[in-house]
Design a protein around this motif. Structure first.
Motif, PDB file in Angstrom:
ATOM      1  N   VAL A 182       0.836  -1.199   0.000  1.00 16.12           N
ATOM      2  CA  VAL A 182       0.000   0.000   0.000  1.00 16.12           C
ATOM      3  C   VAL A 182       0.875   1.255   0.000  1.00 16.12           C
ATOM      4  O   VAL A 182       0.592   2.230  -0.710  1.00 16.12           O
ATOM      5  CB  VAL A 182      -0.952   0.001   1.216  1.00 16.12           C
ATOM      6  N   GLY A 183       1.946   1.236   0.777  1.00 19.06           N
ATOM      7  CA  GLY A 183       2.847   2.378   0.822  1.00 19.06           C
ATOM      8  C   GLY A 183       3.482   2.669  -0.530  1.00 19.06           C
ATOM      9  O   GLY A 183       3.599   3.827  -0.948  1.00 19.06           O
ATOM     10  N   GLN A 184       3.887   1.619  -1.237  1.00 18.80           N
ATOM     11  CA  GLN A 184       4.499   1.797  -2.550  1.00 18.80           C
ATOM     12  C   GLN A 184       3.518   2.371  -3.565  1.00 18.80           C
ATOM     13  O   GLN A 184       3.892   3.173  -4.428  1.00 18.80           O
ATOM     14  CB  GLN A 184       5.037   0.459  -3.056  1.00 18.80           C
ATOM     15  N   SER A 185       2.256   1.976  -3.464  1.00 19.64           N
ATOM     16  CA  SER A 185       1.263   2.422  -4.439  1.00 19.64           C
ATOM     17  C   SER A 185       0.654   3.775  -4.096  1.00 19.64           C
ATOM     18  O   SER A 185      -0.026   4.391  -4.925  1.00 19.64           O
ATOM     19  CB  SER A 185       0.144   1.380  -4.555  1.00 19.64           C
ATOM     20  N   MET A 186       0.908   4.266  -2.895  1.00 23.02           N
ATOM     21  CA  MET A 186       0.346   5.542  -2.460  1.00 23.02           C
ATOM     22  C   MET A 186       0.970   6.692  -3.245  1.00 23.02           C
ATOM     23  O   MET A 186       2.182   6.732  -3.471  1.00 23.02           O
ATOM     24  CB  MET A 186       0.598   5.729  -0.963  1.00 23.02           C
ATOM     25  N   GLU A 187       0.149   7.631  -3.681  1.00 19.69           N
ATOM     26  CA  GLU A 187       0.658   8.766  -4.435  1.00 19.69           C
ATOM     27  C   GLU A 187       1.551   9.645  -3.569  1.00 19.69           C
ATOM     28  O   GLU A 187       1.367   9.760  -2.364  1.00 19.69           O
ATOM     29  CB  GLU A 187      -0.507   9.595  -4.988  1.00 19.69           C
ATOM     30  N   THR A 188       2.508  10.280  -4.210  1.00 17.25           N
ATOM     31  CA  THR A 188       3.502  11.085  -3.505  1.00 17.25           C
ATOM     32  C   THR A 188       2.865  12.167  -2.645  1.00 17.25           C
ATOM     33  O   THR A 188       3.353  12.482  -1.561  1.00 17.25           O
ATOM     34  CB  THR A 188       4.476  11.736  -4.503  1.00 17.25           C
ATOM     35  N   ARG A 189       1.762  12.749  -3.109  1.00 17.34           N
ATOM     36  CA  ARG A 189       1.166  13.850  -2.355  1.00 17.34           C
ATOM     37  C   ARG A 189       0.597  13.416  -1.007  1.00 17.34           C
ATOM     38  O   ARG A 189       0.266  14.257  -0.174  1.00 17.34           O
ATOM     39  CB  ARG A 189       0.100  14.557  -3.187  1.00 17.34           C
ATOM     40  N   TYR A 190       0.500  12.105  -0.808  1.00 14.92           N
ATOM     41  CA  TYR A 190      -0.003  11.591   0.468  1.00 14.92           C
ATOM     42  C   TYR A 190       1.111  11.037   1.349  1.00 14.92           C
ATOM     43  O   TYR A 190       0.851  10.304   2.298  1.00 14.92           O
ATOM     44  CB  TYR A 190      -1.045  10.498   0.216  1.00 14.92           C
ATOM     45  N   LYS A 191       2.358  11.383   1.032  1.00 15.37           N
ATOM     46  CA  LYS A 191       3.487  10.849   1.794  1.00 15.37           C
ATOM     47  C   LYS A 191       4.379  11.982   2.298  1.00 15.37           C
ATOM     48  O   LYS A 191       5.485  12.183   1.831  1.00 15.37           O
ATOM     49  CB  LYS A 191       4.268   9.842   0.956  1.00 15.37           C
ATOM     50  N   GLU A 192       3.858  12.749   3.246  1.00 14.51           N
ATOM     51  CA  GLU A 192       4.597  13.766   3.997  1.00 14.51           C
ATOM     52  C   GLU A 192       5.051  14.955   3.149  1.00 14.51           C
ATOM     53  O   GLU A 192       5.918  15.724   3.562  1.00 14.51           O
ATOM     54  CB  GLU A 192       5.810  13.128   4.704  1.00 14.51           C
ATOM     55  N   THR A 193       4.459  15.130   1.980  1.00 14.76           N
ATOM     56  CA  THR A 193       4.844  16.245   1.114  1.00 14.76           C
ATOM     57  C   THR A 193       3.994  17.486   1.334  1.00 14.76           C
ATOM     58  O   THR A 193       4.304  18.552   0.787  1.00 14.76           O
ATOM     59  CB  THR A 193       4.709  15.833  -0.361  1.00 14.76           C
ATOM     60  N   ALA A 194       2.922  17.373   2.100  1.00  9.65           N
ATOM     61  CA  ALA A 194       1.975  18.471   2.337  1.00  9.65           C
ATOM     62  C   ALA A 194       1.354  18.958   1.030  1.00  9.65           C
ATOM     63  O   ALA A 194       1.024  20.134   0.881  1.00  9.65           O
ATOM     64  CB  ALA A 194       2.649  19.631   3.078  1.00  9.65           C
ATOM     65  N   LEU A 195       1.165  18.047   0.078  1.00 12.00           N
ATOM     66  CA  LEU A 195       0.565  18.388  -1.209  1.00 12.00           C
ATOM     67  C   LEU A 195      -0.874  17.903  -1.337  1.00 12.00           C
ATOM     68  O   LEU A 195      -1.579  18.292  -2.272  1.00 12.00           O
ATOM     69  CB  LEU A 195       1.404  17.797  -2.358  1.00 12.00           C
ATOM     70  N   GLY A 196      -1.309  17.043  -0.433  1.00 11.97           N
ATOM     71  CA  GLY A 196      -2.658  16.494  -0.538  1.00 11.97           C
ATOM     72  C   GLY A 196      -3.324  16.361   0.808  1.00 11.97           C
ATOM     73  O   GLY A 196      -2.776  16.744   1.847  1.00 11.97           O
ATOM     74  N   GLY A 197      -4.536  15.823   0.787  1.00 18.20           N
ATOM     75  CA  GLY A 197      -5.266  15.584   2.023  1.00 18.20           C
ATOM     76  C   GLY A 197      -5.565  16.848   2.801  1.00 18.20           C
ATOM     77  O   GLY A 197      -5.910  17.891   2.230  1.00 18.20           O
ATOM     78  N   LEU A 198      -5.427  16.793   4.105  1.00 16.92           N
ATOM     79  CA  LEU A 198      -5.729  17.939   4.965  1.00 16.92           C
ATOM     80  C   LEU A 198      -4.817  19.128   4.662  1.00 16.92           C
ATOM     81  O   LEU A 198      -5.234  20.284   4.797  1.00 16.92           O
ATOM     82  CB  LEU A 198      -5.583  17.544   6.433  1.00 16.92           C
ATOM     83  N   ALA A 199      -3.596  18.865   4.249  1.00 16.73           N
ATOM     84  CA  ALA A 199      -2.664  19.949   3.936  1.00 16.73           C
ATOM     85  C   ALA A 199      -3.117  20.753   2.729  1.00 16.73           C
ATOM     86  O   ALA A 199      -2.733  21.920   2.565  1.00 16.73           O
ATOM     87  CB  ALA A 199      -1.270  19.386   3.693  1.00 16.73           C
TER      88      ALA A 199
END
Length: 301
Positions: free
Chosen positions: A258-275
């Motif tokens: 799941v971690g490998q398939s997760m988009e970059t914006r959801y991995k501590e980049t503050a580009l997606g989600g609540l950020a």
């Protein structure tokens, strides 16, 4: 022994063959890796646990207001709330985990176990466990060794970093460490201990890392509290003998997939989600301006 074990099956097989408790091979590994005596390793574990307890105390007694203003004494507010939906013990768990993580957000002293972003989970879990069951420090330190072994296997086969695997890899791993430690400290079997890890991963799978303004504050602090609660519930499920169905090593593999398939914006980049919410972007701009204003004036120098 450059690596302890590559999977939980090997760890279980080793203990079945030797008759050693789960913490013993981890202790041997620590002695070998650090080139220290057993006495020195136990002393180091004690220092780490003392810092964890201090972080819990600090978070509930001192001013916990972060520079951004997003963290503002949340643990103390929960503790003092006249309305509660939780039992006293559950409320203590939540406030302790949240408070210890607030210490990290306010640049206090914590144990990054396994990371600073998840540094409220093990303190909240272990301090509450010790209080509830009147356990000796030595038992908790053995639980810390088991938690370390759990983290090592997850790190090898998935990740412990939010930047690699999302928040599932960070708070998820910390919760799995805590859950396994709970069951072990209460005398659970190897099967029950590893079942707790599996159940916890199943509960945390897919959680994204989306820190507002790139700061490890929102939603990180409240996730530490929630992860501590999941650690306790998973431990209860496992120690009652409920089968997680999916073996723990397969759960870890799923965490990595799941971690490998997760988009970059959801991995501590503050580009997606609540950020990436309008409010999140407003806070980000305010924090950036605040940072610029504190830079030294080169011309004046």
């Amino acid at each position: 022994m450059s690596l302890l074990f590559t999977d939980f099956a090997s760890w279980q097989a080793h203990c079945a063959q030797t008759g050693e408790p789960l913490h013993q091979p981890v202790l041997d590994y620590e002695i070998e890796q650090k080139g220290r005596t057993e006495v020195e390793i136990w002393a180091g574990l004690q220092r780490a646990y003392d810092v964890m307890r201090d972080a819990v105390h600090t978070g509930l007694t001192e001013n916990m207001t972060s520079r951004s203003g997003m963290i503002n004494n949340g643990a103390k507010k929960i503790a003092a709330s006249p309305v509660t939906v939780l039992s006293p013990e559950f409320k203590q768990l939540v406030t302790r985990a949240l408070g210890a993580k607030e210490v990290n957000s306010c640049m206090g002293r914590v144990v990054a176990a396994p990371t600073a972003g998840a540094s409220g989970i093990l303190p909240g879990v272990l301090v509450t466990l010790q209080d509830l069951h009147k356990l000796e420090d030595r038992t908790i330190l053995e639980g810390l060794l088991v938690a370390a072994g759990i983290a090592l296997i997850i790190e090898q086969n998935a990740s412990l970093a939010g930047a690699v695997g999302g928040c599932q890899a960070e708070t998820g791993s910390a919760a799995a460490m805590g859950s396994g430690a709970i069951v072990y400290c209460l005398g659970g079997s190897v099967e029950q201990t590893f079942a707790a890890v599996a159940i916890t991963i199943q509960c945390m799978l897919g959680l994204v890392c989306d820190p507002v303004a790139g700061l490890v504050e929102v939603p990180c602090v409240v996730r530490n509290a929630s992860a501590a609660a999941i650690a306790f519930s998973s431990a209860q499920i496992a120690i009652a003998g409920v089968d997680p169905v999916i073996p723990v090593d397969e759960c870890v593999a799923a965490l990595g997939e799941v971690g490998q398939s997760m988009e970059t914006r959801y991995k501590e980049t503050a580009l997606g989600g609540l950020a990436n919410t309008p409010r999140g972007r407003q806070i980000e701009q305010r924090v950036l301006v605040q940072d610029i204003n504190i830079l030294p004036d080169e011309a004046a120098e």
